[in-house]
Design a protein around this motif. Structure first.
Motif, PDB file in Angstrom:
ATOM      1  N   LYS A  28       0.843  -1.206   0.000  1.00  0.00           N
ATOM      2  CA  LYS A  28       0.000   0.000   0.000  1.00  0.00           C
ATOM      3  C   LYS A  28       0.870   1.245   0.000  1.00  0.00           C
ATOM      4  O   LYS A  28       0.594   2.213  -0.713  1.00  0.00           O
ATOM      5  CB  LYS A  28      -0.936   0.005   1.203  1.00  0.00           C
ATOM      6  CG  LYS A  28      -1.928   1.164   1.168  1.00  0.00           C
ATOM      7  CD  LYS A  28      -3.018   0.952   2.165  1.00  0.00           C
ATOM      8  CE  LYS A  28      -4.125   1.950   2.108  1.00  0.00           C
ATOM      9  NZ  LYS A  28      -3.844   3.287   1.755  1.00  0.00           N
ATOM     10  N   LYS A  29       1.942   1.222   0.782  1.00  0.00           N
ATOM     11  CA  LYS A  29       2.842   2.369   0.821  1.00  0.00           C
ATOM     12  C   LYS A  29       3.474   2.602  -0.552  1.00  0.00           C
ATOM     13  O   LYS A  29       3.547   3.739  -1.021  1.00  0.00           O
ATOM     14  CB  LYS A  29       3.927   2.129   1.871  1.00  0.00           C
ATOM     15  CG  LYS A  29       4.852   3.290   2.080  1.00  0.00           C
ATOM     16  CD  LYS A  29       5.860   2.996   3.178  1.00  0.00           C
ATOM     17  CE  LYS A  29       6.805   4.166   3.372  1.00  0.00           C
ATOM     18  NZ  LYS A  29       7.787   3.887   4.424  1.00  0.00           N
ATOM     19  N   HIS A  31       2.233   1.632  -3.400  1.00  0.00           N
ATOM     20  CA  HIS A  31       1.146   2.054  -4.285  1.00  0.00           C
ATOM     21  C   HIS A  31       0.861   3.547  -4.090  1.00  0.00           C
ATOM     22  O   HIS A  31       0.690   4.294  -5.057  1.00  0.00           O
ATOM     23  CB  HIS A  31      -0.096   1.212  -4.020  1.00  0.00           C
ATOM     24  CG  HIS A  31      -1.281   1.564  -4.860  1.00  0.00           C
ATOM     25  ND1 HIS A  31      -1.264   1.527  -6.230  1.00  0.00           N
ATOM     26  CD2 HIS A  31      -2.524   1.985  -4.514  1.00  0.00           C
ATOM     27  CE1 HIS A  31      -2.440   1.893  -6.701  1.00  0.00           C
ATOM     28  NE2 HIS A  31      -3.223   2.177  -5.668  1.00  0.00           N
ATOM     29  N   ASP A  32       0.799   3.961  -2.817  1.00  0.00           N
ATOM     30  CA  ASP A  32       0.535   5.374  -2.533  1.00  0.00           C
ATOM     31  C   ASP A  32       1.684   6.255  -3.009  1.00  0.00           C
ATOM     32  O   ASP A  32       1.464   7.408  -3.394  1.00  0.00           O
ATOM     33  CB  ASP A  32       0.300   5.577  -1.036  1.00  0.00           C
ATOM     34  CG  ASP A  32      -1.017   4.967  -0.564  1.00  0.00           C
ATOM     35  OD1 ASP A  32      -1.864   4.622  -1.429  1.00  0.00           O
ATOM     36  OD2 ASP A  32      -1.198   4.818   0.658  1.00  0.00           O
ATOM     37  N   MET A  35       1.497   7.580  -6.573  1.00  0.00           N
ATOM     38  CA  MET A  35       0.525   8.608  -6.882  1.00  0.00           C
ATOM     39  C   MET A  35       1.258   9.780  -7.529  1.00  0.00           C
ATOM     40  O   MET A  35       2.326  10.161  -7.066  1.00  0.00           O
ATOM     41  CB  MET A  35      -0.183   9.076  -5.599  1.00  0.00           C
ATOM     42  CG  MET A  35      -1.277  10.082  -5.845  1.00  0.00           C
ATOM     43  SD  MET A  35      -2.151  10.524  -4.329  1.00  0.00           S
ATOM     44  CE  MET A  35      -1.059  11.762  -3.680  1.00  0.00           C
ATOM     45  N   TYR A  53      -6.713   3.423  -9.700  1.00  0.00           N
ATOM     46  CA  TYR A  53      -5.849   3.705  -8.544  1.00  0.00           C
ATOM     47  C   TYR A  53      -6.646   3.615  -7.251  1.00  0.00           C
ATOM     48  O   TYR A  53      -6.227   2.989  -6.289  1.00  0.00           O
ATOM     49  CB  TYR A  53      -5.216   5.092  -8.689  1.00  0.00           C
ATOM     50  CG  TYR A  53      -4.367   5.455  -7.499  1.00  0.00           C
ATOM     51  CD1 TYR A  53      -3.055   5.012  -7.397  1.00  0.00           C
ATOM     52  CD2 TYR A  53      -4.888   6.206  -6.447  1.00  0.00           C
ATOM     53  CE1 TYR A  53      -2.282   5.318  -6.299  1.00  0.00           C
ATOM     54  CE2 TYR A  53      -4.125   6.513  -5.340  1.00  0.00           C
ATOM     55  CZ  TYR A  53      -2.820   6.071  -5.270  1.00  0.00           C
ATOM     56  OH  TYR A  53      -2.059   6.364  -4.175  1.00  0.00           O
ATOM     57  N   ARG A  54      -7.829   4.239  -7.234  1.00  0.00           N
ATOM     58  CA  ARG A  54      -8.669   4.202  -6.031  1.00  0.00           C
ATOM     59  C   ARG A  54      -9.108   2.783  -5.706  1.00  0.00           C
ATOM     60  O   ARG A  54      -9.121   2.374  -4.554  1.00  0.00           O
ATOM     61  CB  ARG A  54      -9.897   5.082  -6.232  1.00  0.00           C
ATOM     62  CG  ARG A  54      -9.629   6.523  -5.987  1.00  0.00           C
ATOM     63  CD  ARG A  54     -10.923   7.292  -5.932  1.00  0.00           C
ATOM     64  NE  ARG A  54     -10.746   8.440  -6.847  1.00  0.00           N
ATOM     65  CZ  ARG A  54     -11.695   9.030  -7.507  1.00  0.00           C
ATOM     66  NH1 ARG A  54     -12.926   8.624  -7.387  1.00  0.00           N
ATOM     67  NH2 ARG A  54     -11.438  10.043  -8.282  1.00  0.00           N
ATOM     68  N   SER A  57      -6.157   0.852  -4.257  1.00  0.00           N
ATOM     69  CA  SER A  57      -5.904   1.342  -2.896  1.00  0.00           C
ATOM     70  C   SER A  57      -6.951   0.801  -1.925  1.00  0.00           C
ATOM     71  O   SER A  57      -6.629   0.372  -0.815  1.00  0.00           O
ATOM     72  CB  SER A  57      -5.915   2.865  -2.896  1.00  0.00           C
ATOM     73  OG  SER A  57      -5.595   3.353  -1.618  1.00  0.00           O
ATOM     74  N   GLN A  61      -6.427  -1.789   1.247  1.00  0.00           N
ATOM     75  CA  GLN A  61      -6.879  -1.432   2.594  1.00  0.00           C
ATOM     76  C   GLN A  61      -7.830  -2.495   3.150  1.00  0.00           C
ATOM     77  O   GLN A  61      -7.763  -2.840   4.330  1.00  0.00           O
ATOM     78  CB  GLN A  61      -7.545  -0.058   2.601  1.00  0.00           C
ATOM     79  CG  GLN A  61      -7.867   0.451   3.993  1.00  0.00           C
ATOM     80  CD  GLN A  61      -6.624   0.579   4.865  1.00  0.00           C
ATOM     81  OE1 GLN A  61      -5.623   1.143   4.448  1.00  0.00           O
ATOM     82  NE2 GLN A  61      -6.678   0.038   6.070  1.00  0.00           N
TER      83      GLN A  61
END
Length: 152
Positions: A28-29, A31-32, A35, A53-54, A57, A61
């Motif tokens: 997740k990190k 992936h973020d 951005m 992307y959303r 994410s 999560q």
């Protein structure tokens, strides 16, 4: 399965789940971090994130949340197993203490019987007198004093 083995199994599973959680958090990190950066004037630029992307994410999560729930569940189960283990150990200790107290009570009853016989002036074997002396010298002396008073 023994309680100790169950506790070890839950602990091992918790470790596996925590490793999985770390992997997901890392993903997740990363992936973020992908951005798009914000550039522009002082006010900044408002970016619309792509649906893909959303969605990715959100999936990450949700996986993280599921793993967290599984970890919490396994921790609760492990704690329940530990509680059972402690309860069994406490019951065994209580049983052993009860047996020791019972033996002590029986020994005390024997010694008090010996003291009563001495106080009444009955013949008492030397081994019994020694047993009473070893058990409680004050009771032995009191019994001897009573015997001396009863002789008069």
């Amino acid at each position: 399965m023994k309680i100790k083995e169950a506790r070890q199994a839950y602990t091992a599973q918790i470790d596996v789940l925590r490793n999985r959680q770390r992997e997901l958090l890392k993903q997740k990190k990363e992936h973020d971090a992908k951005m798009p950066g914000q550039t522009g004037s002082e006010g900044g630029v408002i970016l619309e994130l792509s649906e893909e992307y959303r969605k990715r994410s959100q999936e990450l999560q949700e996986k993280i949340d599921r793993v967290k729930e599984q970890i919490d569940e396994h921790i609760k189960l492990r704690d329940d197993v530990i509680e059972m283990e402690v309860g069994i150990a406490n019951a065994e200790v209580s049983r052993q203490q009860g047996e020791a107290m019972q033996e002590y009570g029986e020994e005390m009853a024997k010694c008090l019987e010996i003291a009563r016989r001495i106080a009444n002036g009955d013949k008492v074997p030397a081994s019994d007198e020694q047993k009473l002396m070893d058990f409680n010298m004050e009771v032995y002396m009191a019994a001897k004093n009573m015997a001396a008073m009863n002789m008069d």
